[in-house]
Design a protein around this motif. Structure first.
Motif, short mmCIF file in Angstrom:
data_model
loop_
_atom_site.label_atom_id
_atom_site.label_comp_id
_atom_site.label_asym_id
_atom_site.label_seq_id
_atom_site.Cartn_x
_atom_site.Cartn_y
_atom_site.Cartn_z
N GLY A 30 2.74 -12.81 4.69
CA GLY A 30 1.31 -13.39 4.73
C GLY A 30 0.27 -12.20 4.63
O GLY A 30 -0.99 -12.39 4.60
N PHE A 31 0.97 -10.91 4.49
CA PHE A 31 0.07 -9.69 4.81
C PHE A 31 -0.02 -8.90 3.37
O PHE A 31 0.82 -9.15 2.51
N GLU A 32 -1.20 -8.33 2.98
CA GLU A 32 -1.28 -7.56 1.55
C GLU A 32 -0.41 -6.18 1.84
O GLU A 32 -0.14 -5.68 3.01
N ALA A 33 0.11 -5.66 0.95
CA ALA A 33 0.99 -4.53 0.98
C ALA A 33 0.28 -3.33 1.74
O ALA A 33 0.75 -2.56 2.52
N ASP A 34 -1.11 -3.18 1.46
CA ASP A 34 -1.88 -2.06 2.33
C ASP A 34 -1.97 -2.42 3.75
O ASP A 34 -1.92 -1.41 4.60
N GLU A 35 -2.10 -3.71 3.90
CA GLU A 35 -2.14 -3.94 5.47
C GLU A 35 -0.89 -3.91 6.26
O GLU A 35 -0.84 -3.22 7.12
N LEU A 36 0.35 -4.28 5.38
CA LEU A 36 1.55 -3.87 6.00
C LEU A 36 1.84 -2.28 6.21
O LEU A 36 2.46 -2.00 7.38
N GLU A 37 1.46 -1.46 5.33
CA GLU A 37 1.46 -0.22 5.26
C GLU A 37 0.47 0.40 6.53
O GLU A 37 0.90 1.23 7.35
N THR A 38 -0.52 -0.09 6.63
CA THR A 38 -1.35 0.14 8.05
C THR A 38 -0.57 -0.10 9.23
O THR A 38 -0.55 0.56 10.31
#
Length: 144
Positions: free
Chosen positions: A118-126
């Motif tokens: 449910g999260f965007e790739a950049d959110e997961l990277e953060t």
């Protein structure tokens, strides 16, 4: 501080799940931590010797031997001679341990993976960078 409290709550919940898994399978919580270390080592390509495992768990030689003997007796771990150095013993997790772990923790892992989707790739990277930094900070505290 809110993030610290959330991390603590997640840690406590994972610890409680680990204790429940241990109780259901006739294991000590240290047995579960040992299996986790051994599985992580296998995934990372780290040779897992009894000495290495003892250092990870902060156990002395006698305690490590008793732990490995117990896990071996239960059919969860086996000792293998290192092909490159026959004097060295490597620890391998048996398929039975993996199956027990997936049977118990699989639904939790599935929920965590579904949540991450449910999260965007950049959110997961953060999140990954933050959790990795927290992990490194807590590892540094262990060595004090």
């Amino acid at each position: 501080m809110g993030l610290v409290h959330l991390l603590r709550a997640v840690t406590v919940n994972f610890d409680l799940l680990g204790a429940e898994f241990a109780a259901r399978n006739g294991l000590h919580p240290t047995d579960v931590r040992a299996l986790i270390h051994l599985l992580d080592a296998a995934r990372d390509g780290t040779p897992a010797t009894p000495g290495w495992l003892g250092r990870q768990l902060r156990l002395n030689s006698a305690g490590t031997t008793a732990l490995v003997d117990r896990l071996e007796r239960l059919g969860l771990v086996r000792r293998e001679r290192d092909g490159a150095d026959r004097r060295r013993v490597l620890l391998e997790v048996e398929q039975k341990a993996t199956e027990l772990g997936w049977a118990f923790f699989g639904p939790v892992i599935d929920k965590v993976v579904a949540t991450a989707e449910g999260f965007e790739a950049d959110e997961l990277e953060t999140v990954r960078r933050f959790v990795t930094s927290v992990l490194h900070a807590t590892q540094q505290m262990r060595s004090l």
